[in-house]
Write an enzyme that holds these catalytic residues in place. Sequence first.
Site, PDB file in Angstrom:
ATOM      1  N   GLU A   1       0.855  -1.183   0.000  1.00 25.28           N
ATOM      2  CA  GLU A   1       0.000   0.000   0.000  1.00 25.28           C
ATOM      3  C   GLU A   1       0.894   1.237   0.000  1.00 25.28           C
ATOM      4  OE1 GLU A   1      -3.288   1.041  -0.189  1.00 25.28           O
ATOM      5  OE2 GLU A   1      -2.270   2.973  -0.022  1.00 25.28           O
TER       6      GLU A   1
ATOM      7  N   ALA B   1     -21.014   4.271   2.900  1.00 29.82           N
ATOM      8  CA  ALA B   1     -21.033   3.167   3.860  1.00 29.82           C
ATOM      9  C   ALA B   1     -22.295   2.299   3.767  1.00 29.82           C
ATOM     10  CB  ALA B   1     -20.845   3.695   5.286  1.00 29.82           C
TER      11      ALA B   1
ATOM     12  N   HIS C   1     -25.373  -2.136  -0.464  1.00 33.17           N
ATOM     13  CA  HIS C   1     -26.498  -2.001  -1.392  1.00 33.17           C
ATOM     14  C   HIS C   1     -27.210  -3.330  -1.625  1.00 33.17           C
ATOM     15  CE1 HIS C   1     -25.766   2.161  -2.563  1.00 33.17           C
ATOM     16  NE2 HIS C   1     -24.475   1.889  -2.481  1.00 33.17           N
TER      17      HIS C   1
ATOM     18  N   LYS D   1     -26.554   7.131  -7.935  1.00 29.79           N
ATOM     19  CA  LYS D   1     -27.724   6.690  -7.161  1.00 29.79           C
ATOM     20  C   LYS D   1     -28.393   7.873  -6.479  1.00 29.79           C
ATOM     21  CE  LYS D   1     -25.049   2.792  -5.712  1.00 29.79           C
ATOM     22  NZ  LYS D   1     -24.184   2.778  -6.843  1.00 29.79           N
TER      23      LYS D   1
ATOM     24  N   ARG E   1     -14.779   8.289  -6.741  1.00 33.05           N
ATOM     25  CA  ARG E   1     -15.128   6.980  -7.300  1.00 33.05           C
ATOM     26  C   ARG E   1     -14.179   6.675  -8.469  1.00 33.05           C
ATOM     27  NH1 ARG E   1     -19.470  10.366  -7.116  1.00 33.05           N
ATOM     28  NH2 ARG E   1     -21.322   9.822  -5.900  1.00 33.05           N
TER      29      ARG E   1
ATOM     30  N   GLU F   1     -15.896   0.836  -8.888  1.00 36.92           N
ATOM     31  CA  GLU F   1     -16.596   1.994  -8.312  1.00 36.92           C
ATOM     32  C   GLU F   1     -17.799   1.494  -7.522  1.00 36.92           C
ATOM     33  OE1 GLU F   1     -18.374   4.491 -11.327  1.00 36.92           O
ATOM     34  OE2 GLU F   1     -18.425   2.850 -12.731  1.00 36.92           O
TER      35      GLU F   1
ATOM     36  N   CYS G   1     -15.812  14.164  23.207  1.00 37.57           N
ATOM     37  CA  CYS G   1     -17.052  14.035  22.421  1.00 37.57           C
ATOM     38  C   CYS G   1     -17.416  12.564  22.236  1.00 37.57           C
ATOM     39  CB  CYS G   1     -16.906  14.661  21.037  1.00 37.57           C
ATOM     40  SG  CYS G   1     -16.416  16.382  21.039  1.00 37.57           S
TER      41      CYS G   1
ATOM     42  N   CYS H   1     -16.305  18.697  18.386  1.00 39.07           N
ATOM     43  CA  CYS H   1     -15.098  19.552  18.418  1.00 39.07           C
ATOM     44  C   CYS H   1     -14.081  19.162  17.357  1.00 39.07           C
ATOM     45  CB  CYS H   1     -14.484  19.593  19.814  1.00 39.07           C
ATOM     46  SG  CYS H   1     -13.202  18.378  20.124  1.00 39.07           S
TER      47      CYS H   1
HETATM   48  C1  LIG Z   1     -18.405   9.119  -3.006  1.00 37.03           C
HETATM   49  C2  LIG Z   1     -18.444   7.621  -2.943  1.00 37.03           C
HETATM   50  C3  LIG Z   1     -19.539   6.956  -2.397  1.00 37.03           C
HETATM   51  C4  LIG Z   1     -19.579   5.573  -2.366  1.00 37.03           C
HETATM   52  N1  LIG Z   1     -20.582   4.932  -1.697  1.00 37.03           N
HETATM   53  C5  LIG Z   1     -20.592   3.577  -1.626  1.00 37.03           C
HETATM   54  C6  LIG Z   1     -21.570   2.896  -0.874  1.00 37.03           C
HETATM   55  O1  LIG Z   1     -22.376   3.496  -0.166  1.00 37.03           O
HETATM   56  N2  LIG Z   1     -21.595   1.544  -0.926  1.00 37.03           N
HETATM   57  C7  LIG Z   1     -20.707   0.835  -1.665  1.00 37.03           C
HETATM   58  O2  LIG Z   1     -20.823  -0.387  -1.712  1.00 37.03           O
HETATM   59  N3  LIG Z   1     -19.715   1.457  -2.333  1.00 37.03           N
HETATM   60  C8  LIG Z   1     -19.630   2.796  -2.315  1.00 37.03           C
HETATM   61  N4  LIG Z   1     -18.627   3.446  -2.958  1.00 37.03           N
HETATM   62  C9  LIG Z   1     -17.634   2.665  -3.668  1.00 37.03           C
HETATM   63  C10 LIG Z   1     -16.570   2.093  -2.763  1.00 37.03           C
HETATM   64  O3  LIG Z   1     -16.175   3.012  -1.775  1.00 37.03           O
HETATM   65  C11 LIG Z   1     -15.379   1.737  -3.628  1.00 37.03           C
HETATM   66  O4  LIG Z   1     -15.813   1.033  -4.755  1.00 37.03           O
HETATM   67  C12 LIG Z   1     -14.402   0.861  -2.870  1.00 37.03           C
HETATM   68  O5  LIG Z   1     -14.011   1.480  -1.674  1.00 37.03           O
HETATM   69  C13 LIG Z   1     -13.212   0.594  -3.762  1.00 37.03           C
HETATM   70  O6  LIG Z   1     -12.260  -0.108  -3.038  1.00 37.03           O
HETATM   71  P1  LIG Z   1     -10.827  -0.325  -3.666  1.00 37.03           P
HETATM   72  O7  LIG Z   1     -10.080  -1.158  -2.701  1.00 37.03           O
HETATM   73  O8  LIG Z   1     -10.978  -0.827  -5.060  1.00 37.03           O
HETATM   74  O9  LIG Z   1     -10.227   1.132  -3.831  1.00 37.03           O
HETATM   75  P2  LIG Z   1      -9.485   2.066  -2.752  1.00 37.03           P
HETATM   76  O10 LIG Z   1     -10.146   2.055  -1.455  1.00 37.03           O
HETATM   77  O11 LIG Z   1      -9.284   3.372  -3.409  1.00 37.03           O
HETATM   78  O12 LIG Z   1      -8.100   1.315  -2.569  1.00 37.03           O
HETATM   79  C14 LIG Z   1      -7.094   1.290  -3.546  1.00 37.03           C
HETATM   80  C15 LIG Z   1      -5.788   1.369  -2.805  1.00 37.03           C
HETATM   81  O13 LIG Z   1      -4.719   1.218  -3.718  1.00 37.03           O
HETATM   82  C16 LIG Z   1      -3.674   2.052  -3.289  1.00 37.03           C
HETATM   83  N5  LIG Z   1      -2.771   2.289  -4.407  1.00 37.03           N
HETATM   84  C17 LIG Z   1      -3.031   2.986  -5.543  1.00 37.03           C
HETATM   85  N6  LIG Z   1      -1.947   3.020  -6.322  1.00 37.03           N
HETATM   86  C18 LIG Z   1      -0.978   2.318  -5.665  1.00 37.03           C
HETATM   87  C19 LIG Z   1       0.382   2.019  -5.949  1.00 37.03           C
HETATM   88  N7  LIG Z   1       0.984   2.468  -7.067  1.00 37.03           N
HETATM   89  N8  LIG Z   1       1.082   1.281  -5.062  1.00 37.03           N
HETATM   90  C20 LIG Z   1       0.505   0.843  -3.915  1.00 37.03           C
HETATM   91  N9  LIG Z   1      -0.773   1.131  -3.583  1.00 37.03           N
HETATM   92  C21 LIG Z   1      -1.511   1.851  -4.454  1.00 37.03           C
HETATM   93  C22 LIG Z   1      -4.392   3.315  -2.824  1.00 37.03           C
HETATM   94  O14 LIG Z   1      -3.583   4.114  -1.987  1.00 37.03           O
HETATM   95  C23 LIG Z   1      -5.597   2.723  -2.133  1.00 37.03           C
HETATM   96  O15 LIG Z   1      -5.383   2.539  -0.753  1.00 37.03           O
HETATM   97  C24 LIG Z   1     -18.537   4.837  -2.950  1.00 37.03           C
HETATM   98  C25 LIG Z   1     -17.413   5.498  -3.465  1.00 37.03           C
HETATM   99  C26 LIG Z   1     -17.348   6.887  -3.411  1.00 37.03           C
HETATM  100  C27 LIG Z   1     -16.097   7.558  -3.841  1.00 37.03           C
END
Ligand SMILES: Cc1cc2nc3c(=O)[nH]c(=O)nc-3n(C[C@H](O)[C@H](O)[C@H](O)COP(=O)(O)OP(=O)(O)OC[C@H]3O[C@@H](n4cnc5c(N)ncnc54)[C@H](O)[C@@H]3O)c2cc1C
Length: 493
Positions: free
Chosen positions: A33, A48, A51, A252, A313, A349, A415, A450
């Site tokens: 990471e 959070a 779905h 959504k 996203r 996403e 808090c 706070c």
């Molecule tokens: C506004 C918003 C609302 C959402 N609401 C929901 C919801 O209510 N319910 C739901 O199910 N989903 C929701 N989602 C979607 C969900 O949050 C994401 O799809 C999910 O968190 C993606 O997880 P991930 O592990 O793929 O990505 P991330 O959590 O982004 O993790 C990817 C990781 O890779 C690391 N990384 C990137 N490049 C490198 C590199 N070169 N070397 C090492 N590490 C690297 C990053 O630092 C990061 O920690 C929402 C997303 C957003 C932005």
Amino acid sequence: MKKYDVIIIGAGVVGCMVARFLSRYKLDILLIEKEADVGMGASAANTAIIHAGYDPVPGSLKAAMNVAGNRMWDTLAGELNFPFERRGDYVAAIGEEELPRLEELWEQGVKNGVPGMVMLSGDEIRHREPNINPAVSGALWASTGGICDPFAVVVAAAESAVTNGVTLMLETAFEDFVVEDSRIVGVKTNRGTFGCRWAVNAAGLYSDDVMHRAGVRPEFKITPRKGEYYILDRAEITINNVLFPVPTPISKGIVVTTTTHGNTIIGPNAQNIQDKEDRSVTRDGLEEVWQGARKLVPRLDLRHVIAVFAGLRAGGNAPCQAPGVDYGHDYVIEIPESVQGFVNLGGIESPGLTTAPAIAQRVVEMLKDTGEKLEEKRDWDPIRRTRPRFRDLSPQEQKLLVRNDSRYGRIVCRCENVTEGEIVAEIHAPIPARTYDAIKRRTWLGTGRCQGSFDTPRVVEILARELGISPLQVTRKGPGSEFLIRPTKDVEG
Ligand SMILES: Cc1cc2nc3c(=O)[nH]c(=O)nc-3n(C[C@H](O)[C@H](O)[C@H](O)COP(=O)(O)OP(=O)(O)OC[C@H]3O[C@@H](n4cnc5c(N)ncnc54)[C@H](O)[C@@H]3O)c2cc1C
């Protein structure tokens, strides 16, 4: 060069779930990471919601993963010990003209195999959610919708992986692959090169860059889509469940919901941007969120807002593989043929939080399909043990805790009632919390009215003491975010 069976790139919810699911097998696994803690990307800034699965286009990978993932959350929450509540969710139609959209969602839900959906009249939803807009004309109720604490989810999955033998390297950024004869045999990082038989792309917003380095899908592009939010103070307004508006073609919609910590959360909007690091909130964006939320709950009051934030996203452009479905931003979950030893997860996403365990399960199945012999460990432990949360204990339990360790008697965050004992326990946990934000995400300290004004100096002191470093080296979220610049007086003299 140290050699692993599997290297997972990215410790968001997807990478950590993949690590947890693969930790069940006799594999030597490295999770890397680039940030100073797990779960600092999209997994730390979302709505959070778990779905139900009526939103994604039928036939898409997103729909299949959503419904399969949703079913896995009760067992997962039980085993990993994180907050999860299957409260159900509503899509509310405001005015008669929005009612037909509910029928469309219902039909999509049926096609996707979503159980437990019920159509409610305006009177029924007004009775269940007294604060909803009185102009509501009906609602789709999905009993399988839920809410969780996404920070706790990521930390729990990562801890489960680490205690089952996975190596986690933080502040370790993927730079490139080592490829020999069209096979990935290693990963180059800022901390050296590591050999591997498999590399898993779980890099979220950067999943396009990572797959391009492997020579896969050169046309695939992630466009960050920003979502902005308000958090309201606890108990200022009661929202019992998740309230969605009818969706727009790209999102959504702006949701009003409660968190597992009891705050109301409002958002997100959806704005395509270019900069993958731009998590700023804007005046216009917040105004859009406020107006959208007030359409569902007109009684919302700006005076109750205690925080704002934005998440990004990872919107991809992969077409849906189902025949005849014209849908251009499906998930990529594949082991491509053009390069061997590569598991490619891209464009995860929303609902990526919900789908993460199903994606991890799919990764296990895909590896098995390649002929990889996945032999189960006899001592694999599915249960992740938690540390006590002072505010959740009965007075008797609190007394006992303080008697055994007086640090649990010192409140650091007023808090949220977080004690020094809890902070110290997180600093020495299986994944040590080494920054202010890491402690905040694990204990919920600094999230109240706070917003950390009272606790921050104390936390800096405790971190410095427990990590054996100077207070000048303590950071909010990793290098470059130090709190203190220089001493203002000579304490010795
Ligand atoms: C506004 C918003 C609302 C959402 N609401 C929901 C919801 O209510 N319910 C739901 O199910 N989903 C929701 N989602 C979607 C969900 O949050 C994401 O799809 C999910 O968190 C993606 O997880 P991930 O592990 O793929 O990505 P991330 O959590 O982004 O993790 C990817 C990781 O890779 C690391 N990384 C990137 N490049 C490198 C590199 N070169 N070397 C090492 N590490 C690297 C990053 O630092 C990061 O920690 C929402 C997303 C957003 C932005």
